[in-house]
Scaffold this active site. Structure first.
Site, PDB file in Angstrom:
ATOM      1  CE  LYS A 112     -95.126 -11.036  48.195  1.00 15.99           C
ATOM      2  NZ  LYS A 112     -94.876  -9.658  47.802  1.00 15.99           N
ATOM      3  CG  ASP A 136     -93.828  -4.643  46.139  1.00  9.55           C
ATOM      4  OD1 ASP A 136     -93.894  -4.274  47.324  1.00  9.55           O
ATOM      5  OD2 ASP A 136     -94.510  -5.599  45.701  1.00  9.55           O
TER       6      ASP A 136
HETATM    7  C1  BGC Z   1     -95.607  -7.950  51.397  1.00  9.74           C
HETATM    8  C2  BGC Z   1     -95.352  -6.497  51.062  1.00  9.74           C
HETATM    9  C3  BGC Z   1     -95.499  -6.267  49.575  1.00  9.74           C
HETATM   10  C4  BGC Z   1     -96.836  -6.788  49.076  1.00  9.74           C
HETATM   11  C5  BGC Z   1     -97.018  -6.608  47.588  1.00  9.74           C
HETATM   12  C6  BGC Z   1     -96.919  -8.415  50.782  1.00  9.74           C
HETATM   13  O1  BGC Z   1     -97.050  -9.789  50.956  1.00  9.74           O
HETATM   14  O2  BGC Z   1     -95.662  -8.139  52.788  1.00  9.74           O
HETATM   15  O3  BGC Z   1     -94.072  -6.107  51.505  1.00  9.74           O
HETATM   16  O4  BGC Z   1     -95.392  -4.897  49.322  1.00  9.74           O
HETATM   17  O5  BGC Z   1     -96.948  -8.153  49.386  1.00  9.74           O
HETATM   18  O6  BGC Z   1     -96.046  -7.294  46.874  1.00  9.74           O
END
Ligand code: BGC
Length: 399
Positions: A89, A124
């Site tokens: 992200k 999450d």
């Molecule tokens: C992460 C996950 C997370 C998801 C939603 C992804 O970028 O790798 O661990 O659950 O985002 O937040």
């Protein structure tokens, strides 16, 4: 801790099953923190926890157990432990990947003299799964469709080959965080556009989170922006002719809410879209440009919703789930127009339910703020186990 916000919640689980009381504060994750220094991240989180604690937590009740929802891929050998595999992200903070994040947060909390101890770290999606199942026993999957995208479900240990050496009871259940955002990192399955390729190439982690980069909220605005810039620069199409599109050229300047507003424009002549482009991008648009823009948002939003349905269908097929609720949270799920309907329609097609089915047997339902409640449930269960003398899966304190 998510990709856009940090939430601190105090959750009370009363005697009655399925009930909880929640007080929470939301803090924005400052943009500069996402690519800053590790200490700054943990200090910021601990500051928010301190602020919340001093404001809301009047009674002194000894050490307060904290469930840490860490929304990134982590390797967990214990419930109160999680080694960050890779940032996702858009985060890119040195010195955290490959390390257990629990002591990092605990140290920052201890520096402030707060009587708080991390009892559990969870993803999450796992939080959403547990929280949804806590209030609705037909829940079998937890999903996040937000800045990032991912899902969790319960698996029997006997079906997890990498745990075979532990010789655990094969029928024991274990939550699996799928990390489906990383599906097709090899780029063998999903048809990618030139815009997907560019997003990946220019991201802090090229080659990772291939699926996520096509469906998650962080990228929807950027896909849209790249298409418009390309159509402008490409001599055959020539949109926004003769206009200065400097504002549009700034990477990640548009987020998914920009697309949401366009998809929500109620007017036949798309006058709200016209105002938006003028106000935020200083671009004048004619009727055919507006129609193209609206169609583009529909395509981007529909692709995201339909690909997301593939993930849900994949888990249902693997586990032979014929009916269940899927608890879902995240800004795209809660706020992006038509996401739920498009996602449900795709699920119907993939799972091939008869057209006269009155109620979808597998239904994706909102589990707002679920991940915090799920973390609290897991933290409470862990503490209960410790009190009962069962220390399995709990990391002992450092000597
Ligand atoms: C992460 C996950 C997370 C998801 C939603 C992804 O970028 O790798 O661990 O659950 O985002 O937040």
């Amino acid at each position: 801790m998510g990709g856009t916000n940090l939430r601190v919640c105090e959750i009370t689980l009363p005697e009655e099953k399925s009930e909880f009381d929640i007080i929470q504060s939301k803090y924005r994750m400052p943009e500069e923190l996402k690519t800053g220094k590790s200490e700054e991240l943990w200090e910021y989180i601990a500051d928010c926890v301190q602020q919340f604690f001093e404001f809301h937590h009047e009674e002194e009740t000894g050490v307060v157990p904290l469930g840490f929802t860490f929304s990134y891929p982590a390797t967990q050998n214990y419930i109160n432990h999680g080694i960050l595999q890779t940032w996702t992200k858009g985060f890119d903070i040195e010195g955290v990947e490959g390390h257990d994040v629990v002591p990092m947060l605990e140290d920052a909390i201890a520096k402030r003299g707060l009587p708080i101890k991390v009892s559990a770290l969870i993803n999450d999606t796992t939080g959403t799964l547990i929280a949804s199942a806590y209030t609705d026993i037909s829940t079998k999957i937890g999903c996040i469709f937000g800045t990032g995208c991912n899902a969790a479900y319960m698996e029997n240990v006997g079906s997890i080959p990498k745990l075979a050496h532990l010789k655990l009871d094969p029928d024991t259940s274990m939550a699996i965080n799928c990390e489906w955002g990383a599906f097709d990192n090899e780029h063998l399955v999903l048809p990618r556009t030139a815009y997907d390729v560019k997003i990946d190439r220019d991201s802090p982690r090229p080659g990772q989170q291939a699926f996520e980069k096509m469906v998650a909220g962080l990228y929807l605005g950027e896909i849209f922006r790249l298409v418009l810039v390309d159509l402008h620069d490409n001599n055959e199409v020539n949109i926004f002719e003769g206009q200065n599109i400097e504002r549009l050229r700034k990477p990640y300047s548009l987020d998914a809410s920009f697309l949401s507003s366009i998809e929500e424009d109620p007017y036949e002549n798309l006058s709200e879209t016209q105002d938006l482009l003028l106000k935020y991008l200083d671009i004048n648009t004619n009727r055919s440009e507006l129609e193209l823009i609206r169609r583009l948002t529909e395509l981007i939003g529909t692709r995201a919703a339909r690909l997301s349905a593939c993930g849900i269908a994949a888990i249902c097929k693997k586990k032979n789930i014929k009916s269940c609720h899927v608890g879902a949270d995240g800004s795209v799920f809660n706020k992006y127009p038509h996401f739920k309907e498009r996602n449900a329609a795709a699920l119907r097609e993939i799972l091939d339910w008869p057209s006269d089915t009155r109620k979808d047997p597998i239904e994706v339902v909102a589990s707002e703020d679920g991940s915090g409640v799920g973390a609290a449930v897991i933290a409470a269960l862990t503490n209960q186990r410790i009190r009962d003398g069962n220390l399995a899966g709990v990391k002992p304190p450092a000597a």
